[in-house]
Scaffold this active site. Structure first.
Site, PDB file in Angstrom:
ATOM      1  N   CYS A   1     -49.521  41.841  13.569  1.00  0.00           N
ATOM      2  CA  CYS A   1     -50.100  42.465  14.768  1.00  0.00           C
ATOM      3  C   CYS A   1     -51.090  43.553  14.352  1.00  0.00           C
ATOM      4  O   CYS A   1     -52.180  43.687  14.908  1.00  0.00           O
ATOM      5  CB  CYS A   1     -49.004  43.110  15.627  1.00  0.00           C
ATOM      6  SG  CYS A   1     -47.636  42.037  16.050  1.00  0.00           S
TER       7      CYS A   1
ATOM      8  N   HIS B   1     -54.883  44.593  15.596  1.00  0.00           N
ATOM      9  CA  HIS B   1     -54.903  45.716  16.539  1.00  0.00           C
ATOM     10  C   HIS B   1     -54.982  47.073  15.876  1.00  0.00           C
ATOM     11  O   HIS B   1     -54.994  48.094  16.563  1.00  0.00           O
ATOM     12  CB  HIS B   1     -53.679  45.614  17.460  1.00  0.00           C
ATOM     13  CG  HIS B   1     -53.715  44.383  18.306  1.00  0.00           C
ATOM     14  ND1 HIS B   1     -54.632  44.203  19.310  1.00  0.00           N
ATOM     15  CD2 HIS B   1     -52.969  43.244  18.263  1.00  0.00           C
ATOM     16  CE1 HIS B   1     -54.438  43.002  19.860  1.00  0.00           C
ATOM     17  NE2 HIS B   1     -53.444  42.402  19.245  1.00  0.00           N
TER      18      HIS B   1
ATOM     19  N   ARG C   1     -47.255  37.103  26.293  1.00  0.00           N
ATOM     20  CA  ARG C   1     -48.422  37.420  25.457  1.00  0.00           C
ATOM     21  C   ARG C   1     -48.028  37.465  23.995  1.00  0.00           C
ATOM     22  O   ARG C   1     -48.778  37.023  23.127  1.00  0.00           O
ATOM     23  CB  ARG C   1     -49.038  38.755  25.896  1.00  0.00           C
ATOM     24  CG  ARG C   1     -50.403  39.005  25.267  1.00  0.00           C
ATOM     25  CD  ARG C   1     -51.406  37.972  25.739  1.00  0.00           C
ATOM     26  NE  ARG C   1     -52.694  38.141  25.071  1.00  0.00           N
ATOM     27  CZ  ARG C   1     -53.092  37.432  24.021  1.00  0.00           C
ATOM     28  NH1 ARG C   1     -52.296  36.506  23.509  1.00  0.00           N
ATOM     29  NH2 ARG C   1     -54.286  37.626  23.484  1.00  0.00           N
TER      30      ARG C   1
ATOM     31  N   CYS D   1     -49.774  35.226  21.075  1.00  0.00           N
ATOM     32  CA  CYS D   1     -50.324  35.809  19.848  1.00  0.00           C
ATOM     33  C   CYS D   1     -49.683  35.163  18.620  1.00  0.00           C
ATOM     34  O   CYS D   1     -50.373  34.802  17.661  1.00  0.00           O
ATOM     35  CB  CYS D   1     -50.061  37.312  19.811  1.00  0.00           C
ATOM     36  SG  CYS D   1     -51.201  38.272  20.813  1.00  0.00           S
TER      37      CYS D   1
END
Lengths: 275, 104
Positions: free
Chosen positions: A189, A193, A232, A236
């Site tokens: 992640c 991000h 979500r 992802c």
């Protein structure tokens, strides 16, 4: 080929790491400092709007959509569902009052050590009144949460700083998930991000994690319906080639707990609209 | 050449080049699928299962059910390789996750 002892060692190393590195307050400060440097003209509180805090063109389109937001129907339907009594005459209000409780979740249950999300709490409420649980991937639950999120708007994210062993374990497990590369594309992640935040990946601008949870559930134009945060997460994970986990699985609840703590102080502003 | 020796040579060649039976192929494919399932399960237990490993495994099972055993074996091998890579990823990430920004 990994033998069983190797498997146990790998799992145990995670457990040993769980409490050895936990400093949630320092983590949050580090994350905020990173985003403040990366987006020096974006105040922290603006990140409640997710990608729209860092993409002016998308923000403009989003604001126009907010005149007639596509999640409105879900909010209205959610209100009806919320008001519908259970077979025993009781209802959701007996568990959640007026429904404006999104900001009280998630938290770690002191007895079980499990992260309790609003979705889990809704099904616990139903179980307490002999009602069948709602499917975590179903529209009924998403609609109900959309209503409750709407009622909770304006409240502040306020997850208590993880202190107990159970809270620290859940927090660290969530952090570990966030930081671990997974899937055939080998992405964590944090790769998208944090490391390349603000850049475009295919047609999407990568949003900052500090504001990730505040606006869920969302009406995604891609889905043509409202969906929750775990949906979500699944997408992802799938996009990087990892097998998605079930919604409300322990790993996803831990991840939500971690991300929500990172968002402390920001305003809850769901539901929202996203591409 | 003595007849007996010729017969022995023919018998040896027959045994060497005898085609596998359908049952042999089915059993061989099933064994590979079982290995693929075990590998996938291991990666799943570690929390690092890959989608394509699962898809290949499904493809292997479907091919096996359709008696397409060479296809089943190929898909099972793919699944095994992908799951082994996923397990390596899990082992690496057991420590590596702690080294990444923004916390480091």
């Amino acid at each position: 080929m990994m033998r069983i002892p190797g498997l146990i060692i790998t799992l145990l190393s995670g457990v040993i790491s769980l409490t050895a590195w936990a400093d949630p307050t320092a983590d949050r400060a580090a994350m905020r400092e990173f985003y403040a440097k990366r987006f020096h003209d974006v105040p922290l509180e603006a990140h409640k709007d997710g990608v729209y805090a860092i993409d002016a063109a998308a923000r403009e389109q989003w604001l126009e959509l907010e005149d007639f937001p596509p999640y409105e129907i879900a909010v209205d339907e959610g209100a009806e569902l919320y008001a519908e009594p259970f077979a025993n005459g009781k209802g959701y209000a007996d568990c959640f009052g007026d429904g404006a409780v999104k900001h009280e979740y998630p938290y770690v249950d002191a007895e079980t050590g499990e992260v309790i999300t609003l979705e889990v709490a809704i099904n616990a409420c139903r179980a307490g009144h002999d009602e069948a649980p709602l499917a975590y991937d179903g529209q009924t639950l998403a609609t109900l949460v959309a209503y409750m999120a709407y009622e909770s708007r304006g409240n502040t994210v306020n997850v208590a700083t993880p202190e107990t062993d159970a809270e620290l374990a859940a927090y660290t497990a969530g952090k570990r998930f966030y930081q671990s590369r997974r899937g055939q594309l080998d992405f964590a992640c944090s790769n998208c991000h944090v490391q390349i935040v603000g850049n475009m990946l295919r047609a999407e601008r990568l949003s900052a994690s500090v504001g990730h949870v505040t606006h869920w559930p969302v009406y995604r134009l891609k889905w043509q319906e409202v969906g929750g945060l775990h949906r979500r997460f699944q997408e992802c994970n799938s996009q990087v080639g990892a097998e998605p986990l079930p919604m409300q699985s322990e790993a996803y609840r831990n991840l939500e707990y971690f991300l929500t703590f990172m968002a402390n102080g920001l305003e809850w502003n769901g539901p929202a609209t996203r591409k | 050449m003595p007849r007996a020796i010729i017969l022995l040579i023919c018998l040896g060649l027959t045994r060497t080049f005898a085609p596998h039976s359908l049952a042999d192929d089915a059993a061989s494919a099933a064994a590979l699928i079982a290995k693929a399932e075990a590998k996938y399960q291991e990666s799943e237990t570690l929390g690092f299962a890959w989608r394509n490993a699962n898809l290949a495994l499904t493809e292997a099972r479907t091919a096996h059910d359709a008696q397409k055993y060479s296809e089943a074996e190929a898909a099972a091998r793919t699944s095994i390789e992908l799951s082994e890579a996923a397990i390596i990823q899990a082992r690496h990430e057991a420590e590596a996750w702690q080294t990444r920004p923004p916390f480091n």
